[in-house]
Design a protein around this motif. Structure first.
Motif, PDB file in Angstrom:
ATOM      1  N   GLN A 131     -11.841  50.295  67.261  1.00 18.15           N
ATOM      2  CA  GLN A 131     -12.344  49.946  66.573  1.00 18.15           C
ATOM      3  C   GLN A 131     -11.761  50.556  64.922  1.00 18.15           C
ATOM      4  OE1 GLN A 131     -16.110  52.585  67.184  1.00 18.15           O
ATOM      5  NE2 GLN A 131     -15.609  51.715  69.084  1.00 18.15           N
ATOM      6  N   SER A 188     -12.169  47.569  62.084  1.00 15.78           N
ATOM      7  CA  SER A 188     -13.804  47.566  62.236  1.00 15.78           C
ATOM      8  C   SER A 188     -14.284  48.587  61.135  1.00 15.78           C
ATOM      9  CB  SER A 188     -14.121  47.309  62.778  1.00 15.78           C
ATOM     10  OG  SER A 188     -15.773  47.202  62.573  1.00 15.78           O
ATOM     11  N   ALA A 189     -13.917  49.669  61.700  1.00 16.66           N
ATOM     12  CA  ALA A 189     -13.943  50.936  61.053  1.00 16.66           C
ATOM     13  C   ALA A 189     -13.378  50.853  59.171  1.00 16.66           C
ATOM     14  CB  ALA A 189     -13.690  52.462  61.207  1.00 16.66           C
ATOM     15  N   GLN A 191     -12.216  48.630  57.927  1.00 19.68           N
ATOM     16  CA  GLN A 191     -13.408  47.657  56.980  1.00 19.68           C
ATOM     17  C   GLN A 191     -13.897  47.512  56.264  1.00 19.68           C
ATOM     18  OE1 GLN A 191     -13.441  43.854  59.360  1.00 19.68           O
ATOM     19  NE2 GLN A 191     -14.465  42.567  57.492  1.00 19.68           N
ATOM     20  N   HIS A 192     -15.448  48.240  57.389  1.00 20.95           N
ATOM     21  CA  HIS A 192     -16.589  48.278  56.860  1.00 20.95           C
ATOM     22  C   HIS A 192     -16.773  50.336  56.177  1.00 20.95           C
ATOM     23  CE1 HIS A 192     -17.750  44.661  58.257  1.00 20.95           C
ATOM     24  NE2 HIS A 192     -17.333  45.138  59.076  1.00 20.95           N
ATOM     25  N   GLY A 193     -15.666  51.006  56.161  1.00 17.56           N
ATOM     26  CA  GLY A 193     -15.791  52.256  56.149  1.00 17.56           C
ATOM     27  C   GLY A 193     -16.769  53.333  57.120  1.00 17.56           C
ATOM     28  N   LEU A 253     -19.539  53.330  64.445  1.00 15.40           N
ATOM     29  CA  LEU A 253     -21.225  52.975  65.199  1.00 15.40           C
ATOM     30  C   LEU A 253     -21.165  53.831  66.191  1.00 15.40           C
ATOM     31  CD1 LEU A 253     -22.325  49.641  63.523  1.00 15.40           C
ATOM     32  CD2 LEU A 253     -21.972  51.687  62.019  1.00 15.40           C
ATOM     33  N   LEU A 265     -13.467  57.606  55.853  1.00 15.34           N
ATOM     34  CA  LEU A 265     -14.291  56.994  57.128  1.00 15.34           C
ATOM     35  C   LEU A 265     -15.312  57.845  57.066  1.00 15.34           C
ATOM     36  CD1 LEU A 265     -11.124  55.386  58.594  1.00 15.34           C
ATOM     37  CD2 LEU A 265     -13.155  54.409  57.297  1.00 15.34           C
ATOM     38  N   THR A 295     -21.738  56.491  61.825  1.00 19.64           N
ATOM     39  CA  THR A 295     -23.028  56.438  61.130  1.00 19.64           C
ATOM     40  C   THR A 295     -23.895  56.170  62.532  1.00 19.64           C
ATOM     41  OG1 THR A 295     -23.016  54.865  59.227  1.00 19.64           O
ATOM     42  CG2 THR A 295     -24.628  54.175  60.632  1.00 19.64           C
ATOM     43  N   ALA A 317     -25.799  46.325  67.071  1.00 17.71           N
ATOM     44  CA  ALA A 317     -24.717  45.677  66.727  1.00 17.71           C
ATOM     45  C   ALA A 317     -23.908  44.952  67.147  1.00 17.71           C
ATOM     46  CB  ALA A 317     -24.581  47.312  65.315  1.00 17.71           C
ATOM     47  N   ALA A 340     -21.647  41.937  65.884  1.00 16.26           N
ATOM     48  CA  ALA A 340     -20.026  41.949  66.262  1.00 16.26           C
ATOM     49  C   ALA A 340     -19.264  41.250  67.510  1.00 16.26           C
ATOM     50  CB  ALA A 340     -19.002  43.584  66.156  1.00 16.26           C
TER      51      ALA A 340
END
Length: 286
Positions: free
Chosen positions: A150, A153-154, A156-158, A161, A220, A223, A233, A237
């Motif tokens: 992950q 992706s983390a 990229q999105h900060g 999840l 990071l 959420t 979610a 993805a």
């Protein structure tokens, strides 16, 4: 000693074959099985016996397990509603072949956890007892690789999840679990044992985010979502819908402590500390 490893075309099975070789088991004494044996041709080139096996095909299982003394039954993948039946066929074939030990890769707290995955593992463990099979349960917690995968992706999105709340997961690397399986398959005294296997250092998903931040230098967060929103979610993805539901359900189990163990069984079996989250994330970041 002839040892069969199912699912050798997958990651855990393949790593177990490698661990057996490192422990000095002759390649000719290892039988690596899978549905698509072209994926393990390299093992055959090294002298490992490679045989096709499909959990849905009893005849292929009988041929694959012929002459085997010990078996690592790596739990089947999806679809989940077929897992228990697939495992039963493999157990029946192993007992018919005269296997003296079945090591089954189960799941942490399989006897009490409420996740869908745990239910399939519980059913398999119950069938092993019903058949009075000489067996050992390797109850693996989550893989560290579930989280290192992950990381892109983390970044990229900060944020990571999940739906795990403040639950702690005793994740360990696939290589650590594979090494434990190889130990059980090559040493005595494990019949009837139930090993709750997990990493030495459990962590929350908020701690996962903090560790990833320290390793990468990025900021990071974590959420936390309701289970259904997390599943949505994941599906958004690109995760297949069934798998998304299973992963969200597993996170809810994590929130209830169902992927936590402090037994120390994994460390004792492999004879060293388990791979840490920071080590795994650093390797993934490289």
């Amino acid at each position: 000693m002839s040892i069969v490893v199912t699912g050798a075309t997958g990651q855990l099975g393949r790593l177990t074959v490698e661990a057996l070789l490192r422990r000095g088991v002759a390649a000719s004494e290892i039988i690596a099985t899978g549905r698509d044996t072209t994926r393990i041709k390299e093992l055959a080139d090294r002298g490992v016996l490679v045989r096709p096996a499909d959990f849905a095909d009893p005849e292929s299982l009988a041929a694959a397990f012929a002459g085997a003394e010990r078996l690592l039954l790596v739990s089947a993948s999806f679809p989940v509603d077929e897992r228990a039946a697939n495992h039963r066929r493999a157990i029946d074939a192993a007992l018919t072949a005269g296997v003296s030990l079945i090591a089954y890769t189960s799941m942490t707290r399989a006897d009490s956890a409420h996740t869908v995955l745990a239910g399939t593992h519980r059913a398999t463990e119950e069938y092993l007892r019903e058949r009075e099979a000489p067996a050992v349960a390797l109850r693996n917690s989550w893989y560290l690789e579930n989280y290192t995968a992950q990381l892109p992706s983390a970044l990229q999105h900060g944020a990571f999840l999940g739906a795990a709340g403040d639950g702690r997961v005793s994740a360990a690397s696939r290589a650590d679990y594979a090494e434990a399986a190889a130990v059980v398959l090559t040493t005595e005294g494990h019949t009837g044992a139930v090993y709750e296997l997990g990493g030495d250092q459990a962590f929350t998903l908020a701690e996962l985010a903090a560790t990833a931040s320290a390793v990468t230098g990025a900021s990071l967060g974590y959420t936390d979502l309701p289970g259904d929103m997390f599943a949505e979610a994941l599906a958004g993805a690109g995760v297949p819908a069934e798998l998304a539901r299973i992963l969200a359900d597993a996170d809810l189990g994590l929130s209830r402590g169902e992927l936590f163990t402090d037994s120390g069984d994994l460390r004792r079996l492999i004879g060293r500390p388990t791979t840490t989250l920071a080590e795994a994330l650093a390797a993934a970041a490289r």
